[in-house]
Every structure is written in C-alpha cells, then in structure tokens.
Write a protein that holds these residues in place. Structure first.
Motif, PDB file in Angstrom:
ATOM      1  N   ARG A 127       0.995  -3.911  10.240  1.00 44.24           N
ATOM      2  CA  ARG A 127       0.426  -5.262   9.709  1.00 44.24           C
ATOM      3  C   ARG A 127      -0.795  -5.900   9.763  1.00 44.24           C
ATOM      4  NH1 ARG A 127       5.799  -8.588  11.797  1.00 44.24           N
ATOM      5  NH2 ARG A 127       7.389  -7.777  10.049  1.00 44.24           N
ATOM      6  N   GLU A 128      -1.395  -5.425  11.313  1.00 43.68           N
ATOM      7  CA  GLU A 128      -2.895  -5.754  11.374  1.00 43.68           C
ATOM      8  C   GLU A 128      -3.694  -4.842  10.523  1.00 43.68           C
ATOM      9  OE1 GLU A 128      -6.447  -6.984  13.015  1.00 43.68           O
ATOM     10  OE2 GLU A 128      -4.221  -7.785  13.221  1.00 43.68           O
ATOM     11  N   ARG A 131      -3.653  -6.252   7.379  1.00 45.94           N
ATOM     12  CA  ARG A 131      -4.479  -7.586   7.026  1.00 45.94           C
ATOM     13  C   ARG A 131      -5.980  -7.146   7.154  1.00 45.94           C
ATOM     14  NH1 ARG A 131      -7.678 -10.318   9.988  1.00 45.94           N
ATOM     15  NH2 ARG A 131      -7.524  -9.069  11.813  1.00 45.94           N
TER      16      ARG A 131
END
Length: 178
Positions: A127-128, A131
C-alpha cells in the motif's frame, strides 16, 4: 524392547528439539528483520521531519508572500504528521505483537501469528509503495503543468523586454533630437 522404545523417544525428542531450534532461529530472523525495518522507518521519519523543518526555516512560500494562502501545503503537513503518529503507534503494536509471540508456547500457533503479521506487513508495504507511485505520478503531472505554464510565460517576458528596449530607444532618440 525398552531400549528400542527409549531410542524412539530420544529420536522424537531430538527431532522436537531441532524443530524448536529451527523455529527459534526463524523467530530471531524475523525479529531482526523487524528491527531493521523499524530502524529504516525511524530514519525515514527523521529525514521527513528534517525536510519539513528545513522547509519551515526557508520561510513562507511565494504564494503566501503575495497574500495568498496555500491550503495544499497545510494539508500536506497534516498528512505527514498523521503518518508519523501512525508509524509511532505501529512501533508500539509491533512490541505488543513480539511479546505475544514470546508468550505463545505452541509452535504452530506462533508460526501462524508470525505468518499473519508478515502478510500484514507485506500488505502495508504494498500500500505504501502504491501511495508513493501515485504521489510520484501526481508530481509528474504537476511538473508538466508548470512546464506548460512557463512555456506560455516565456513569450510574454520576451515581449515585455522588447517593449522596454523600444521605450529606451525612443527616450534616446528624444534626447538626441533635443
């Protein structure tokens, strides 16, 4: 018969001990990985805070000097602060998880807990990464817009310069004719 049973029992115990040592080695490895990752995250956060502090020290941005306020900048600061707080609480959660692992006696349950935590960590990392990719693509779009605007402004600056040169030439001609 007793010797055979004793030998089987010793083999089982040796196998069990080897399995426990292997699990302990895996646990140590995971703990080391978590410690390294925690250090990396901590350094990253320190760098981010340092960057934020440097940006604050540089003074207000150009828009603010003109009297305009940039809500985007404030939102970005709030986002960084919330990420920092989330990472601090994540570190506390990791400590609690490690204590739970250490308290768990059943090897299979401990391994399942480790696997679950590892998968959660991988999901968080993915997810990071997503992002960051999205932020990078957004930055590229903004850069392209700025470049387009600068290309539009370049002819205007040239035109203004030409007008200034013409005005200076007219002034010189007027002085010469006097």
């Amino acid at each position: 018969m007793a010797a055979i049973l004793q030998e089987k029992k010793e083999k089982k115990e040796a196998k069990k001990k080897a399995m426990q040592e292997e699990q302990a080695a895996k646990l140590r490895k995971i703990e080391e990985e978590m410690a390294r990752e925690k250090e990396r995250i901590k350094k990253e956060e320190e760098e981010k805070l340092k960057e934020v502090k440097e940006e604050e020290d540089e003074g207000p941005p150009l828009e603010r000097r003109r009297g305009q306020h940039s809500g985007n900048r404030d939102g970005e600061m709030e986002k960084r602060i919330s990420e920092w707080v989330a990472n601090l609480s994540l570190g506390e959660e990791e400590e609690v998880t490690l204590k739970k692992w250490e308290a768990e006696k059943d090897v299979l349950k401990r391994q399942a807990m480790e696997d679950e935590q590892r998968m959660e960590w991988k999901l968080a990392m993915m997810r990071e990464k997503k992002r960051r990719v999205e932020a990078a693509s957004e930055a590229v779009k903004e850069l392209e817009e700025v470049q387009k605007l600068s290309l539009k402004l370049t002819p205007q600056v040239d035109l203004e310069r030409k007008v200034e040169i013409l005005a200076q030439s007219v002034e010189r001609l007027a002085k010469i004719q006097e």
